[in-house]
Motif scaffolding. Structure first.
Motif, PDB file in Angstrom:
ATOM      1  N   SER A  36     -16.132 -45.491  52.820  1.00 50.39           N
ATOM      2  CA  SER A  36     -14.904 -44.780  52.673  1.00 50.39           C
ATOM      3  C   SER A  36     -14.485 -44.649  54.132  1.00 50.39           C
ATOM      4  CB  SER A  36     -15.193 -43.293  52.355  1.00 50.39           C
ATOM      5  OG  SER A  36     -15.555 -43.419  50.904  1.00 50.39           O
ATOM      6  N   LEU A  37     -13.275 -44.538  54.301  1.00 50.72           N
ATOM      7  CA  LEU A  37     -12.460 -44.315  55.802  1.00 50.72           C
ATOM      8  C   LEU A  37     -12.013 -43.127  56.019  1.00 50.72           C
ATOM      9  CD1 LEU A  37     -11.193 -46.034  58.298  1.00 50.72           C
ATOM     10  CD2 LEU A  37      -9.381 -46.515  56.746  1.00 50.72           C
ATOM     11  N   PHE A  38     -12.389 -42.758  57.197  1.00 51.94           N
ATOM     12  CA  PHE A  38     -11.948 -41.516  57.689  1.00 51.94           C
ATOM     13  C   PHE A  38     -11.161 -41.450  58.957  1.00 51.94           C
ATOM     14  CE2 PHE A  38     -15.805 -41.064  54.912  1.00 51.94           C
ATOM     15  CZ  PHE A  38     -15.405 -40.165  54.390  1.00 51.94           C
ATOM     16  N   ILE A  39     -10.304 -40.442  59.038  1.00 54.63           N
ATOM     17  CA  ILE A  39      -9.731 -40.327  60.425  1.00 54.63           C
ATOM     18  C   ILE A  39     -10.543 -39.018  61.254  1.00 54.63           C
ATOM     19  CG2 ILE A  39      -7.458 -39.149  61.675  1.00 54.63           C
ATOM     20  CD1 ILE A  39      -6.094 -40.380  59.543  1.00 54.63           C
ATOM     21  N   VAL A  40     -10.966 -39.624  62.402  1.00 52.23           N
ATOM     22  CA  VAL A  40     -11.879 -38.499  63.174  1.00 52.23           C
ATOM     23  C   VAL A  40     -11.317 -38.402  64.607  1.00 52.23           C
ATOM     24  CG1 VAL A  40     -14.281 -37.860  64.045  1.00 52.23           C
ATOM     25  CG2 VAL A  40     -13.853 -39.046  61.727  1.00 52.23           C
ATOM     26  N   PRO A  41     -10.581 -37.382  65.006  1.00 52.74           N
ATOM     27  CA  PRO A  41     -10.006 -37.240  66.107  1.00 52.74           C
ATOM     28  C   PRO A  41     -10.919 -37.076  67.256  1.00 52.74           C
ATOM     29  CG  PRO A  41      -8.795 -35.822  64.687  1.00 52.74           C
ATOM     30  CD  PRO A  41     -10.136 -36.091  63.943  1.00 52.74           C
ATOM     31  N   LYS A  42     -10.830 -37.433  68.453  1.00 49.54           N
ATOM     32  CA  LYS A  42     -11.942 -36.894  69.694  1.00 49.54           C
ATOM     33  C   LYS A  42     -11.600 -35.486  69.754  1.00 49.54           C
ATOM     34  CE  LYS A  42     -12.001 -37.594  74.440  1.00 49.54           C
ATOM     35  NZ  LYS A  42     -11.786 -38.255  75.759  1.00 49.54           N
ATOM     36  N   ILE A  43     -10.277 -34.865  69.840  1.00 47.20           N
ATOM     37  CA  ILE A  43     -10.266 -33.599  69.986  1.00 47.20           C
ATOM     38  C   ILE A  43      -9.463 -33.193  68.691  1.00 47.20           C
ATOM     39  CG2 ILE A  43      -8.791 -31.857  71.399  1.00 47.20           C
ATOM     40  CD1 ILE A  43     -10.903 -33.586  72.889  1.00 47.20           C
ATOM     41  N   TRP A  44      -9.819 -32.170  68.162  1.00 46.10           N
ATOM     42  CA  TRP A  44      -9.305 -31.989  66.696  1.00 46.10           C
ATOM     43  C   TRP A  44      -7.732 -31.273  66.780  1.00 46.10           C
ATOM     44  CZ3 TRP A  44     -10.834 -32.617  62.181  1.00 46.10           C
ATOM     45  CH2 TRP A  44     -10.474 -31.950  61.299  1.00 46.10           C
ATOM     46  N   VAL A  45      -7.023 -31.701  65.809  1.00 48.97           N
ATOM     47  CA  VAL A  45      -5.618 -31.550  65.871  1.00 48.97           C
ATOM     48  C   VAL A  45      -5.500 -30.360  64.746  1.00 48.97           C
ATOM     49  CG1 VAL A  45      -3.458 -32.730  65.046  1.00 48.97           C
ATOM     50  CG2 VAL A  45      -5.394 -34.109  66.085  1.00 48.97           C
ATOM     51  N   ASN A  46      -4.816 -29.251  65.283  1.00 47.27           N
ATOM     52  CA  ASN A  46      -4.481 -28.156  64.512  1.00 47.27           C
ATOM     53  C   ASN A  46      -3.562 -28.519  63.479  1.00 47.27           C
ATOM     54  OD1 ASN A  46      -6.477 -26.519  65.913  1.00 47.27           O
ATOM     55  ND2 ASN A  46      -5.024 -26.166  67.429  1.00 47.27           N
ATOM     56  N   GLU A  47      -3.277 -27.665  62.779  1.00 45.72           N
ATOM     57  CA  GLU A  47      -2.213 -27.727  61.565  1.00 45.72           C
ATOM     58  C   GLU A  47      -0.887 -27.742  62.107  1.00 45.72           C
ATOM     59  OE1 GLU A  47      -2.023 -27.855  58.261  1.00 45.72           O
ATOM     60  OE2 GLU A  47      -4.248 -27.798  57.924  1.00 45.72           O
ATOM     61  N   ASP A  48      -0.583 -27.139  63.152  1.00 39.80           N
ATOM     62  CA  ASP A  48       0.789 -27.120  63.715  1.00 39.80           C
ATOM     63  C   ASP A  48       0.843 -28.200  64.833  1.00 39.80           C
ATOM     64  OD1 ASP A  48      -0.812 -26.319  65.989  1.00 39.80           O
ATOM     65  OD2 ASP A  48       0.482 -24.593  66.501  1.00 39.80           O
ATOM     66  N   GLY A  49      -0.041 -29.376  64.688  1.00 50.58           N
ATOM     67  CA  GLY A  49      -0.106 -30.407  65.740  1.00 50.58           C
ATOM     68  C   GLY A  49      -0.578 -30.279  67.181  1.00 50.58           C
ATOM     69  N   SER A  50      -0.888 -29.213  67.601  1.00 48.31           N
ATOM     70  CA  SER A  50      -1.413 -28.871  68.797  1.00 48.31           C
ATOM     71  C   SER A  50      -3.049 -29.391  68.767  1.00 48.31           C
ATOM     72  CB  SER A  50      -1.544 -27.523  69.168  1.00 48.31           C
ATOM     73  OG  SER A  50      -2.122 -26.579  68.360  1.00 48.31           O
ATOM     74  N   LEU A  51      -3.404 -29.523  69.970  1.00 55.79           N
ATOM     75  CA  LEU A  51      -4.811 -29.938  70.287  1.00 55.79           C
ATOM     76  C   LEU A  51      -5.633 -28.708  70.357  1.00 55.79           C
ATOM     77  CD1 LEU A  51      -4.640 -32.827  72.815  1.00 55.79           C
ATOM     78  CD2 LEU A  51      -4.527 -33.044  70.430  1.00 55.79           C
ATOM     79  N   GLY A  52      -6.806 -28.800  69.516  1.00 61.32           N
ATOM     80  CA  GLY A  52      -7.900 -27.770  69.554  1.00 61.32           C
ATOM     81  C   GLY A  52      -9.105 -28.063  70.326  1.00 61.32           C
ATOM     82  N   GLU A  53     -10.141 -27.927  69.603  1.00 55.31           N
ATOM     83  CA  GLU A  53     -11.550 -28.165  70.411  1.00 55.31           C
ATOM     84  C   GLU A  53     -11.892 -29.412  70.251  1.00 55.31           C
ATOM     85  OE1 GLU A  53     -14.091 -26.528  66.461  1.00 55.31           O
ATOM     86  OE2 GLU A  53     -14.010 -25.277  68.136  1.00 55.31           O
ATOM     87  N   PHE A  54     -12.911 -29.763  71.272  1.00 54.60           N
ATOM     88  CA  PHE A  54     -13.499 -31.078  71.055  1.00 54.60           C
ATOM     89  C   PHE A  54     -14.052 -31.222  69.833  1.00 54.60           C
ATOM     90  CE2 PHE A  54     -17.682 -33.464  72.423  1.00 54.60           C
ATOM     91  CZ  PHE A  54     -16.782 -34.646  72.549  1.00 54.60           C
ATOM     92  N   ASN A  55     -14.150 -32.426  69.393  1.00 52.60           N
ATOM     93  CA  ASN A  55     -14.781 -32.675  67.728  1.00 52.60           C
ATOM     94  C   ASN A  55     -16.080 -33.347  67.996  1.00 52.60           C
ATOM     95  OD1 ASN A  55     -14.389 -32.665  65.109  1.00 52.60           O
ATOM     96  ND2 ASN A  55     -13.279 -34.483  65.054  1.00 52.60           N
ATOM     97  N   GLN A  56     -17.041 -33.361  68.845  1.00 54.75           N
ATOM     98  CA  GLN A  56     -18.231 -33.964  68.788  1.00 54.75           C
ATOM     99  C   GLN A  56     -18.381 -35.340  68.422  1.00 54.75           C
ATOM    100  OE1 GLN A  56     -20.740 -31.890  69.925  1.00 54.75           O
ATOM    101  NE2 GLN A  56     -19.105 -30.374  70.079  1.00 54.75           N
ATOM    102  N   VAL A  57     -17.338 -36.028  69.233  1.00 50.49           N
ATOM    103  CA  VAL A  57     -17.316 -37.584  69.328  1.00 50.49           C
ATOM    104  C   VAL A  57     -17.931 -37.884  70.740  1.00 50.49           C
ATOM    105  CG1 VAL A  57     -16.053 -39.614  69.169  1.00 50.49           C
ATOM    106  CG2 VAL A  57     -15.302 -37.745  67.786  1.00 50.49           C
ATOM    107  N   ASN A  58     -19.048 -38.378  70.941  1.00 46.24           N
ATOM    108  CA  ASN A  58     -19.699 -38.286  72.269  1.00 46.24           C
ATOM    109  C   ASN A  58     -19.863 -39.603  72.573  1.00 46.24           C
ATOM    110  OD1 ASN A  58     -20.434 -35.335  72.977  1.00 46.24           O
ATOM    111  ND2 ASN A  58     -21.134 -35.201  71.044  1.00 46.24           N
ATOM    112  N   CYS A  59     -19.635 -40.255  73.646  1.00 43.39           N
ATOM    113  CA  CYS A  59     -19.756 -41.389  74.351  1.00 43.39           C
ATOM    114  C   CYS A  59     -21.127 -41.543  74.846  1.00 43.39           C
ATOM    115  CB  CYS A  59     -18.608 -41.896  75.002  1.00 43.39           C
ATOM    116  SG  CYS A  59     -18.823 -43.447  75.703  1.00 43.39           S
ATOM    117  N   GLY A  60     -21.937 -42.310  74.391  1.00 44.76           N
ATOM    118  CA  GLY A  60     -23.538 -42.263  74.859  1.00 44.76           C
ATOM    119  C   GLY A  60     -23.503 -43.490  75.875  1.00 44.76           C
ATOM    120  N   SER A  61     -22.729 -44.368  75.909  1.00 41.34           N
ATOM    121  CA  SER A  61     -22.683 -45.374  77.064  1.00 41.34           C
ATOM    122  C   SER A  61     -21.532 -46.291  76.795  1.00 41.34           C
ATOM    123  CB  SER A  61     -24.078 -45.861  77.257  1.00 41.34           C
ATOM    124  OG  SER A  61     -24.184 -46.857  76.085  1.00 41.34           O
TER     125      SER A  61
END
Length: 594
Positions: free
Chosen positions: A229-254
């Protein structure tokens, strides 16, 4: 610093004279109000300014600086962020985007040339841009309206970037064995857990957010590729109103340390329970992602064209200026201590190989873009179906043949400069390093060849090839002038060879599946050379009808076409012999003999 100037004269010639794009655009209702000759010209002119004036000056410095990873964050080379923002402010990331969500809605026939300019000027920076455009295409094609409204406007505007997350350490081309998991949450979102590698633009400082398109498997998913399946996963969570929320636990290991494209961040991404949205229906993710992958495959083929053009420009200018020895036929520049390199037959061979193959690729990329536009915008169902068949057939050819010939051209360009081609300041060695990846990512060229022969030729009994042959033969029948005879006879012979080899591969594969893989790369190249011959013949028809045939541009086109037909097209007969030698010798050695 190596300069870059977009081949605008050639691009205008193809769009206006060879493919008559204005007439086609005006015949399609969806484009009629979007684009005209003035808009097209403005896009080409501004694209040239962006490529030559903004991106090219950052190319070598970006290569020497590379990206820097520190504590999960990636810093791009100096000047990249400002250049990206300038491009974003101009609306360039939405050039072919859906106007309903803020895109420009331009045809692919324009965007392929803009992409060539980007790659010719700066491969690393171009990659951030084209990955975002490809992600937008997948979202627009398969997400629901709410997700489109939530993500596309900010991606088209360049405020947010996009990435494509497929590969895992154990799963490269075999995506059916991916292990990234998606667990449903009570609020309708999904929790994504897993690690992806080789993610271009997976982390960077160019934008406020990165929208990752991630392939993952639901708990009850079928085995293999049918359960992706395909998912949209934002680096920073996008709130309902389109504003940016919290960090979405997408971590760059290297980030990877690579041979080339050093200003492009190639990342290991860890999704540590990151929240995401399901795109479309469950278990159809691979099909959805192929929308983006096929776009990227054509784009990466165009990377080969852009690099080849940049290399040619450096090599041709060098060969005109560099004085070395005397011409075999006698002194050409008596007032100088030696003649220019251009007097030597082997130097001319290298340059003409580069010129004929690169310009042939540009014609073919425009033709493939025309098929994409026809499939998308035409109101004629028969015409639309034919265009879709051609896109399926030609996408692996464009990706693999453009990039194979692109590397060959860059190596030749480096060779023209001799020792200076090995020195960084001239730019040729970087082009060789940068273009090399185009044969590997977005599906290796061997995989592209397997796709072409296995799925697009053998699987349908050669139907797509037969349709293309019909078009080429109809073209030949329409050209009866004496001036065209020189080109039509070898084109006829080449088409007959393509038909013969196609029938042979289909027949032999019935009893021996190894014949598909054994023939695939040589078959793709044979197809590419025949397709280029058809493209060059289309150009010759136009040039021979020009009243000002003495024009240097048209004269060069005729001479280059003649060189292609006499010196490069005959390569297909060697390929024919390789293919029809069969697979036996490939399997004659025991495993321990390797």
């Amino acid at each position: 610093m190596a300069e870059y100037n977009a081949p605008l004269t050639d691009i205008r010639f193809l769009l206006n004279d060879v493919f008559n794009c204005q007439t086609k655009w005006q015949s399609w209702p969806a484009l009629k109000e979007q684009v005209d000759s003035d808009i097209a010209e403005a896009i080409l002119e501004e694209g040239n300014k962006i490529a030559g004036g903004l991106l090219a000056p950052l190319n070598q410095s970006g290569d020497s600086q590379g990206v820097v990873w520190q504590e999960g964050k990636v810093k791009t080379p100096q000047g990249f962020k400002e250049a990206y923002q300038t491009i974003a402010e101009g609306g360039w990331l939405g050039i072919t985007g859906n106007p309903e969500f803020g895109g420009m809605g331009m045809p692919k026939m324009l965007s392929v040339h803009f992409e060539e300019m980007l790659y010719g000027a700066n491969n690393s920076l171009a990659l951030y841009l084209v990955l975002t455009v490809g992600a937008c295409l997948a979202v627009d094609s398969h997400a629901d309206n709410k997700l489109k409204q939530q993500f596309l406007p900010k991606m088209y505007s360049g405020e947010w970037a996009g990435s494509m997350c497929l590969t895992e350490a154990h799963a490269g081309s075999d995506l059916g064995i991916i292990r990234t998991k998606a667990e449903p949450n009570s609020d309708g979102t999904y929790s994504i857990t897993g690690t992806k590698i080789f993610i271009t633009g997976g982390e960077h400082d160019l934008t406020d957010n990165i929208i990752h398109l991630v392939l993952a498997k639901l708990p009850d998913a079928p085995a293999g590729s049918r359960g992706i399946s395909l998912f949209i996963v934002p680096k920073i969570w996008v709130n309902e109103d389109g504003s940016l929320g919290e960090f979405n636990q997408v971590n760059c290991g290297s980030v990877e340390h690579k041979m080339g494209i050093k200003g492009s961040a190639t990342c290991v991404l860890n999704f540590d329970g990151s929240r995401g949205f399901l795109v479309g229906e469950a278990n159809k993710g691979l099909m959805y992602m192929f929308t983006m992958m096929n776009y990227e495959r054509l784009s990466i083929g165009i990377q080969g064209i852009g690099c080849a053009e940049a290399s040619y420009q450096i090599a041709a200018n060098y060969a005109k200026d560099r004085l070395q020895a005397r011409s075999p036929t006698g002194v050409k520049c008596a007032d100088k201590y030696a003649d220019p390199l251009l007097v030597h037959p082997d130097v001319r061979r290298m340059l003409l190989n580069m010129k004929a193959l690169t310009e042939g690729a540009r014609i073919f990329s425009t033709y493939v873009a025309l098929q994409l536009d026809t499939a998308k915008y035409s109101q004629d169902k028969t015409e639309q179906k034919k265009a879709k068949d051609f896109v399926a057939l030609m996408t692996p050819v464009a990706k693999a043949f453009f990039s194979d010939m692109g590397l060959d051209a860059c190596v030749l360009g480096q060779q023209v400069l001799g020792g200076h081609g090995y020195i960084s300041e001239w730019g040729q060695e970087q082009l060789v390093r940068d273009v090399r990846i185009a044969q590997i990512y977005e599906g290796t060229n061997g995989i592209q060849a397997l796709d072409l022969v296995g799925r697009k030729v053998v699987a349908n009994g050669g139907q797509y090839v037969a349709e293309f042959v019909v078009e080429m033969r109809e073209f030949i029948e329409q050209q009866q002038s004496e001036a065209m005879h020189t080109y039509l006879k070898p084109l006829q012979n080449a088409i007959a060879t393509l038909e013969k080899v196609t029938a042979w591969v289909i027949d032999k594969s019935k009893n021996n599946p190894n014949e598909v893989g054994a023939a695939s790369v040589e078959y793709l190249h044979l197809f590419g050379y025949v397709a280029y011959a058809y493209m060059w013949a289309k150009v010759v028809v136009v040039v021979t009808h020009k009243s000002d045939k003495d024009n240097a541009f048209y004269d060069a086109k005729l001479k280059t076409a003649r060189y292609y037909f006499n010196k490069l097209l005959p390569r297909i007969y060697g390929l024919e012999q390789c293919i029809m030698a069969g697979s036996e010798d490939l399997f004659s050695l025991d495993d321990e003999q390797f």
